[in-house]
Design a protein around this motif. Structure first.
Motif, mmCIF file in Angstrom:
data_model
loop_
_atom_site.group_PDB
_atom_site.id
_atom_site.type_symbol
_atom_site.label_atom_id
_atom_site.label_comp_id
_atom_site.label_asym_id
_atom_site.label_seq_id
_atom_site.Cartn_x
_atom_site.Cartn_y
_atom_site.Cartn_z
ATOM 1 N N ALA A 1 0.835 -1.207 0.000
ATOM 2 C CA ALA A 1 0.000 0.000 0.000
ATOM 3 C C ALA A 1 0.868 1.255 0.000
ATOM 4 N N ASN A 2 1.955 1.232 0.777
ATOM 5 C CA ASN A 2 2.853 2.391 0.842
ATOM 6 C C ASN A 2 3.532 2.637 -0.500
ATOM 7 N N GLY B 1 -7.633 9.993 6.453
ATOM 8 C CA GLY B 1 -8.663 10.717 5.716
ATOM 9 C C GLY B 1 -8.252 12.082 5.203
ATOM 10 N N ARG B 2 -6.945 12.310 5.053
ATOM 11 C CA ARG B 2 -6.480 13.632 4.649
ATOM 12 C C ARG B 2 -6.964 14.034 3.260
ATOM 13 N N TYR B 3 -7.094 13.043 2.363
ATOM 14 C CA TYR B 3 -7.451 13.365 0.976
ATOM 15 C C TYR B 3 -8.920 13.117 0.661
ATOM 16 N N LYS B 4 -9.757 12.969 1.708
ATOM 17 C CA LYS B 4 -11.193 12.851 1.457
ATOM 18 C C LYS B 4 -11.719 14.108 0.765
ATOM 19 N N ASN B 5 -11.174 15.234 1.164
ATOM 20 C CA ASN B 5 -11.431 16.494 0.460
ATOM 21 C C ASN B 5 -10.157 16.886 -0.278
ATOM 22 N N PRO B 6 -10.278 17.432 -1.493
ATOM 23 C CA PRO B 6 -9.082 17.791 -2.275
ATOM 24 C C PRO B 6 -8.135 18.694 -1.490
ATOM 25 N N LYS B 7 -6.833 18.396 -1.614
ATOM 26 C CA LYS B 7 -5.802 19.186 -0.958
ATOM 27 C C LYS B 7 -4.840 19.723 -2.015
ATOM 28 N N GLU B 8 -4.328 20.920 -1.768
ATOM 29 C CA GLU B 8 -3.350 21.499 -2.698
ATOM 30 C C GLU B 8 -1.951 21.063 -2.291
ATOM 31 N N GLU C 1 -8.698 11.693 -3.105
ATOM 32 C CA GLU C 1 -9.106 10.295 -3.277
ATOM 33 C C GLU C 1 -10.251 10.244 -4.282
ATOM 34 N N VAL C 2 -10.199 9.290 -5.186
ATOM 35 C CA VAL C 2 -11.298 9.101 -6.132
ATOM 36 C C VAL C 2 -11.680 7.634 -6.169
ATOM 37 N N GLY C 3 -12.957 7.382 -6.405
ATOM 38 C CA GLY C 3 -13.442 6.020 -6.553
ATOM 39 C C GLY C 3 -13.695 5.331 -5.232
ATOM 40 N N VAL C 4 -14.474 4.273 -5.316
ATOM 41 C CA VAL C 4 -14.730 3.395 -4.176
ATOM 42 C C VAL C 4 -14.113 2.035 -4.478
ATOM 43 N N VAL C 5 -14.475 1.462 -5.631
ATOM 44 C CA VAL C 5 -13.792 0.277 -6.127
ATOM 45 C C VAL C 5 -12.503 0.747 -6.802
ATOM 46 N N LEU D 1 -0.542 6.399 5.101
ATOM 47 C CA LEU D 1 -0.960 6.823 6.437
ATOM 48 C C LEU D 1 -1.904 8.012 6.353
ATOM 49 N N LYS D 2 -1.604 8.946 5.463
ATOM 50 C CA LYS D 2 -2.478 10.113 5.298
ATOM 51 C C LYS D 2 -3.857 9.707 4.799
ATOM 52 N N MET D 3 -3.909 8.684 3.922
ATOM 53 C CA MET D 3 -5.208 8.201 3.439
ATOM 54 C C MET D 3 -5.983 7.537 4.569
ATOM 55 N N LEU D 4 -5.275 6.770 5.430
ATOM 56 C CA LEU D 4 -5.942 6.150 6.574
ATOM 57 C C LEU D 4 -6.558 7.206 7.486
#
Length: 356
Positions: free
Chosen positions: A150-151, A165-172, A283-287, A160-163
């Protein structure tokens, strides 16, 4: 060396924690469980002040050996060997290491704390505690491998940032992108046929992957015969990583000249475009969830790479990125001038970089 050291400290940290946790699972509170009878001698052995340091030391040693084995397989194992065969060979190696480390820890425990446990030759064959510990090790090894995968997929520190939730909303973010493409790909595909051509692309990207960690790069995606690489801006500038990787890749292909000539009748050449700046990541997509980058930086990088053939150069870079780099005596830059990239309204100043 840097790749091994990164793997080493992560492995030591993970296995020390995993083995201490296993010591707690296995022995903590055992003497107070209803229906569990423990001899007086063994009751003394179960004191956590005796047990946990031994498991921590076992984890430390396992972390060192595990990192060495994983690094050796990553570096020397045939990339064309099946995953199943690789896993089987690793399992045999790890079983041997577990036996050696467990025997050493039993002997050490006996000498330091008077722990009483059989460690005669072949003790492990009929020892149920050994096999349940081995099963725990295999499960933990699988978890560590999944974390590594995954890393590697998302990039260093991104998982770790995805876990979290940092990118649930778009970040610059500020990043550098390289579009790396095979020269004369259409002609090569026609000459080799689709099967042989696919093998060629595999070999090229295997060689690329060998050097990517050395230059702190992240592979964003593969698109046909093109690879898209990315760096956080500061990491791409450090030691001219974003430029140095391209020339290192060229050198690898040259060193493997005989291999490519014997197998394909040609030595592949690549061209690349580099650009950097601010863009959005989300983050994009679920599958098949993944990180996606959105912004003009990616589009401009791709368009710069498309200009390589027109100007008969291997590497093109935007003026802004070139000025931020510390081009030293190993490289030279030459202005191509202002070019109007496809789909753009304003011209962009670009440079070619070459060694020497």
């Amino acid at each position: 060396m840097r790749v091994f050291l990164n793997l080493l400290w992560l492995s030591i940290l993970f296995w020390t924690f995993a083995m201490v946790l296993w010591g707690l699972f296995r022995f903590y509170g055992l003497e107070s469980e209803d229906g569990v009878t423990i001899s007086a001698d063994f009751r003394e052995d179960l004191k956590m002040k005796n047990i946990l340091p031994l498991f921590a030391l076992a984890g430390f040693l396992m972390g060192i050996f595990y990192a060495a084995v994983e690094f050796a397989f990553d570096k020397f194992n045939s990339k064309r060997r099946s995953i199943g065969l690789t896993i089987f060979i690793k399992t045999i190696v790890y079983l041997f290491l577990i036996i050696v480390i467990a025997t050493f820890m039993i002997e050490l425990g006996a000498n330091l704390f008077g722990l009483k446990k059989n460690n005669d030759p072949g003790w492990w064959r009929h020892d149920k505690g050994f096999w349940i510990t081995t099963l725990y090790f295999l499960f933990s090894s699988l978890m560590f491998s999944l974390i590594r995968i995954a890393n590697e997929k998302f990039g260093k520190g991104v998982f770790l940032k995805m876990l979290l939730g940092r990118y649930k909303n778009p970040k610059e973010e500020k990043r550098i992108f390289m579009f790396l493409d095979l020269k004369s790909s259409t002609a090569i595909a026609e000459a080799l046929g689709h099967f042989k051509y696919s093998q060629l692309i595999q070999d090229c990207f295997y060689d690329l992957n060998d050097i990517v960690p050395k230059y702190a790069a992240e592979i964003y995606q593969y698109v046909g015969d093109e690879a898209v690489l990315s760096w956080p801006y500061h990491r791409g500038l450090a030691n001219n990583n974003c430029v140095a990787l391209f020339f290192a890749f060229q050198n690898v292909l040259k060193l493997r000249h005989s291999y490519y000539m014997d197998k394909y009748g040609l030595v592949p050449e690549f061209k690349a475009g580099l650009h950097g700046g601010e863009l959005m990541v989300a983050e994009v997509g679920v599958v098949k969830k993944e990180l996606a980058f959105h912004g003009d930086v990616i589009n401009t990088s791709a368009r710069i790479q498309a200009e390589c053939n027109k100007h008969n150069v291997a590497l093109l870079i935007s003026k802004k990125l070139k000025e931020d780099l510390n081009i030293d005596s190993n490289y030279s830059a030459k202005s191509i001038g202002n070019v109007l990239l496809k789909g753009k309204n304003a011209e962009l100043s670009v440079f070619t970089i070459f060694q020497g």
